[in-house]
Design an enzyme around this catalytic site. Sequence first.
Site, PDB file in Angstrom:
ATOM      1  N   HIS A 179       0.846  -1.186   0.000  1.00 22.78           N
ATOM      2  CA  HIS A 179       0.000   0.000   0.000  1.00 22.78           C
ATOM      3  C   HIS A 179       0.890   1.247   0.000  1.00 22.78           C
ATOM      4  CE1 HIS A 179      -3.868  -2.058   1.727  1.00 22.78           C
ATOM      5  NE2 HIS A 179      -3.259  -2.805   0.821  1.00 22.78           N
TER       6      HIS A 179
ATOM      7  N   GLU B 187       1.197   3.894   1.876  1.00 20.68           N
ATOM      8  CA  GLU B 187       1.846   4.273   3.142  1.00 20.68           C
ATOM      9  C   GLU B 187       2.988   3.319   3.481  1.00 20.68           C
ATOM     10  OE1 GLU B 187      -2.544   5.458   3.473  1.00 20.68           O
ATOM     11  OE2 GLU B 187      -1.373   3.798   2.676  1.00 20.68           O
TER      12      GLU B 187
ATOM     13  N   CYS C  75      -5.591   2.382   5.847  1.00 24.05           N
ATOM     14  CA  CYS C  75      -6.285   1.156   6.227  1.00 24.05           C
ATOM     15  C   CYS C  75      -5.696   0.625   7.535  1.00 24.05           C
ATOM     16  CB  CYS C  75      -6.155   0.109   5.117  1.00 24.05           C
ATOM     17  SG  CYS C  75      -4.515  -0.645   5.012  1.00 24.05           S
TER      18      CYS C  75
ATOM     19  N   CYS D  74      -1.997  -0.254   7.291  1.00 22.08           N
ATOM     20  CA  CYS D  74      -1.122   0.913   7.172  1.00 22.08           C
ATOM     21  C   CYS D  74      -1.036   1.694   8.483  1.00 22.08           C
ATOM     22  CB  CYS D  74      -1.610   1.816   6.048  1.00 22.08           C
ATOM     23  SG  CYS D  74      -1.442   1.077   4.405  1.00 22.08           S
TER      24      CYS D  74
END
Length: 396
Positions: A51, A53, A81, A84
């Site tokens: 992801h 991040e 999320c 993250c």
Amino acid sequence: MNKFMDVAIDLSDDNFDKNYGGPFGACIVKDGEIIGKGINRVIKDNDPTAHAEVVAIRNACKKINSHDLSGCEIYTSCYPCPMCLSAIIWSNIKKVYYANTKEDAANIGFRDDFIYEYIEELSNDKEDKRVLNLKSMNREEAIEVFKRYEEDKDKIVYWGDNMIEIKNVTKKYGDKVALNDVSFTVPDGEIFAFIGHNGAGKTTLIKAIVGIHDFDNGEILINGKSIKENPVSCKSEIAFVPDNPELYENMKAIDFIDFICDMYEVSAEVRDKNIKRYAKLFEIENNLNDPISSMSHGMKQKIALISALAHDPKVLIMDEPFVGLDPKAVFDVKEVMNEMVKEGKIIFFSTHILDVAEKLCSKVAIIKNGKLVKTGSMKAIKGDKSLEKVFLELEG
């Protein structure tokens, strides 16, 4: 618009065109500079954890050659999320700025609500096996590894919060017990006051924490490392401002500050920026080339503070820091302390100015005749009374 958020949004837009993954972007900032960028690369890398991040965190850690991103901020195009958020917490980032919301992400097909619901069910001793089936096995064998790790004095702690841990510390001077089995923890992100009457043991404990004084029994850990076993590593993260600024009188102020920065291996760019910032803040810019021997107590205290702050310490320990300072300087020091704890750093200091401690600090420990008599949140310790009233009652 914020320029760093602009970067995060531009990254998300660029990723929409590349189709490497979802339309998400993030960047990590330290001292006003971007040290890591990330886009969602789940499809491109065949990595469900890639992801934006997480990718930004990986790149930032490579950039600074460290697992610890304390003092950094992350700007992301969307609310992180659960995975993250965990990665951000584990990397010691304390500030997150996001643009789109969880609901915005859900509207385009990225739903995290079932994960949050699952976590909430676990906390209530429930489990939705349709989401994940968790089963424990072979704990007896696995726990042996944990036990060896717990006993390993050379382990490098990288998880969770920074903290000072004082465990059953005893210090004697001949037959006099200066510290009697003292134990408490100073967590990060808190301003922690240490109070007591003259001779109660405050300075003795502070000097034990920073490695000036040895102690007879117990243990003191700085971010998981023993001050006895790893003194250099511990001291590299500490700044100490004593109650009486005993500086090298034959040096100019700027030379002394540079000397301290040299010991901490502070780069020319960082020291120049920090020295200018704090010299201006404490209104001492025009005195940096003066010999320390010509300075008043208050001026020396300001030089000691600049020397401590110039290397951007994770842990700031001070013994009566407000003594000798003018009212504006006192205000400025308090502002700096508040800024530091917002970055997840540790502030631990002794003081006799109880009204300042009450207003400024979230945690407090009270010592009397070498023994800890109270410790906890300021709110819990003082209740409906003033800190001064509580202190005088304990002293009586």
